[in-house]
Design an enzyme around this catalytic site. Sequence first.
Site, short mmCIF file in Angstrom:
data_model
loop_
_atom_site.label_atom_id
_atom_site.label_comp_id
_atom_site.label_asym_id
_atom_site.label_seq_id
_atom_site.Cartn_x
_atom_site.Cartn_y
_atom_site.Cartn_z
N CYS A 114 25.03 -9.08 -16.00
CA CYS A 114 25.78 -7.83 -15.80
C CYS A 114 25.88 -7.43 -14.33
O CYS A 114 26.77 -6.67 -13.96
CB CYS A 114 25.18 -6.71 -16.62
SG CYS A 114 25.26 -7.04 -18.39
N HIS A 250 28.19 -0.05 -13.59
CA HIS A 250 28.22 -0.97 -14.73
C HIS A 250 28.25 -0.14 -16.00
O HIS A 250 27.50 0.83 -16.13
CB HIS A 250 26.97 -1.86 -14.69
CG HIS A 250 26.82 -2.70 -15.91
ND1 HIS A 250 27.85 -3.47 -16.40
CD2 HIS A 250 25.77 -2.90 -16.75
CE1 HIS A 250 27.43 -4.10 -17.49
NE2 HIS A 250 26.18 -3.77 -17.72
N ASN A 280 30.31 -2.76 -23.15
CA ASN A 280 29.68 -3.45 -22.03
C ASN A 280 30.32 -4.84 -21.90
O ASN A 280 30.13 -5.69 -22.77
CB ASN A 280 28.17 -3.55 -22.30
CG ASN A 280 27.42 -4.24 -21.17
OD1 ASN A 280 28.03 -4.86 -20.30
ND2 ASN A 280 26.11 -4.16 -21.20
N1 COA Z 1 23.76 1.29 -36.00
C1 COA Z 1 22.90 2.09 -36.65
N2 COA Z 1 21.58 2.14 -36.38
C2 COA Z 1 21.11 1.34 -35.43
C3 COA Z 1 21.98 0.47 -34.71
C4 COA Z 1 23.33 0.47 -35.04
N3 COA Z 1 24.22 -0.32 -34.41
N4 COA Z 1 21.23 -0.20 -33.81
C5 COA Z 1 19.95 0.22 -33.93
N5 COA Z 1 19.90 1.16 -34.91
C6 COA Z 1 18.72 1.86 -35.38
C7 COA Z 1 17.45 1.11 -35.14
O1 COA Z 1 17.23 0.18 -36.16
C8 COA Z 1 16.42 2.21 -35.10
O2 COA Z 1 16.10 2.56 -36.40
P1 COA Z 1 14.56 2.85 -36.81
O3 COA Z 1 14.19 4.05 -35.98
O4 COA Z 1 14.67 3.13 -38.27
O5 COA Z 1 13.81 1.61 -36.46
C9 COA Z 1 17.16 3.38 -34.48
O6 COA Z 1 18.58 3.06 -34.62
C10 COA Z 1 16.84 3.65 -33.05
O7 COA Z 1 16.86 2.43 -32.32
P2 COA Z 1 16.53 2.37 -30.79
O8 COA Z 1 16.67 0.96 -30.31
O9 COA Z 1 15.24 3.08 -30.51
O10 COA Z 1 17.71 3.28 -30.22
P3 COA Z 1 18.00 3.75 -28.76
O11 COA Z 1 18.22 5.20 -28.75
O12 COA Z 1 17.05 3.15 -27.76
O13 COA Z 1 19.43 3.10 -28.49
C11 COA Z 1 20.43 1.22 -27.36
C12 COA Z 1 19.58 1.70 -28.52
C13 COA Z 1 20.50 -0.28 -27.39
C14 COA Z 1 21.81 1.82 -27.50
C15 COA Z 1 19.81 1.72 -26.04
O14 COA Z 1 18.45 1.41 -26.02
C16 COA Z 1 20.45 1.11 -24.83
O15 COA Z 1 21.61 1.34 -24.55
N6 COA Z 1 19.67 0.32 -24.05
C17 COA Z 1 20.15 -0.28 -22.85
C18 COA Z 1 20.99 -1.42 -23.21
C19 COA Z 1 21.69 -1.95 -22.02
O16 COA Z 1 22.08 -1.22 -21.17
N7 COA Z 1 21.85 -3.24 -22.01
C20 COA Z 1 22.60 -3.92 -21.07
C21 COA Z 1 22.05 -3.84 -19.73
S1 COA Z 1 23.05 -4.88 -18.81
#
Ligand code: COA
Length: 323
Positions: A114, A250, A280
């Site tokens: 990224c 980004h 993304n």
């Molecule tokens: N739809 C519904 N529920 C989902 C889901 C989806 N697509 N993806 C995950 N969940 C659920 C999980 O299973 C979890 O459930 P649980 O609490 O019962 O286990 C819950 O949602 C919360 O998951 P979590 O991973 O803690 O959510 P979050 O608030 O951290 O958001 C991301 C997840 C991935 C959106 C977030 O962490 C993020 O954006 N991270 C950075 C990613 C990034 O920038 N990557 C690229 C860098 S280049």
Amino acid sequence: MTIRSVIIGTGSALPARRVSNAELAEQVDTTDEWIVERTGIRFRHIAAPHETTATLATDAARAALAKAGVEAGSIDLIVLATATPDQTFPASATKVQAALEVGDCVAFDVAAVCSGFLYALQVADSMIRAGAHRRALVIGAETFSRILDWEDRTTCVLFGDGAGAVVLDAQEGDQVSGRGILATRLHADGRHNDLLYVDGGPSTTGTVGKLRMKGREVFRHAVVNLAAVMEESLAAAGLESAEVDWVVPHQANARILDATARKLGLDPGKVIVTVDQHANTSAASVPLALDAAVADGRIKQGDLIVLEAMGGGFTWGAAVVRF
Ligand code: COA
């Protein structure tokens, strides 16, 4: 007077197919509400079989050349950032070179996921400032849909395909009032390989592999690293965040954009946001967002802009540019 790399044209390309969250929710156990609330994403573009990283890169580069009003034959350097090349080798940059009939030049890919566009920009800028090249195409292009695990709802809803490009031109300028790339800063920390990676490769499994991510940990690192590298690059240019007209980040998650802007005390209205439309797109996301904001008239010649990105590795970086 010193040589500076000036952005004289921007361009972008997106696959024709646009997929909404509701459409995704028909295949994956997710909802429009969850995706919008946690990420800000509403749509992503997904490549058809005939659309590849190199074809998208070529279309974006062609648009940037047209915007710049220069011929493909005047390009003497192509640096293409991608983690999803058409082939393991040769570099997709050479496919762009052939498709655009650029003629003899230097063409290669850069792999920094990224942050790839920031890495490619610094490499091309360094080669121009060293006097080795006069005019470069710097491209970020990806087809992440091909490396997503479509059964994994925690990752497949987050990414999309696309390409963005800029034409860099060697021009004379002075440190702050002149146009061009004023400062760039890059970093890497390979200890975090297991937080964001692809579980395959030519030298390990012999397969392409699928993207794996521990999203919450990535999020935490992203806010800290991005705010720090933006401050570092502004300090290197002798500028302060209050002087910035636009931040072109980004586009990973709207919450990361908000948290980073808050950490730097920046007006969120100065942050270009396209994550809602593109999701993304990895190395393509910064040049796609830049082209969108140039095309709609927000970013104008003379504006002070900061580009920033962070990705797998981890790698991260920022560039301060007088547009
Ligand atoms: N739809 C519904 N529920 C989902 C889901 C989806 N697509 N993806 C995950 N969940 C659920 C999980 O299973 C979890 O459930 P649980 O609490 O019962 O286990 C819950 O949602 C919360 O998951 P979590 O991973 O803690 O959510 P979050 O608030 O951290 O958001 C991301 C997840 C991935 C959106 C977030 O962490 C993020 O954006 N991270 C950075 C990613 C990034 O920038 N990557 C690229 C860098 S280049």
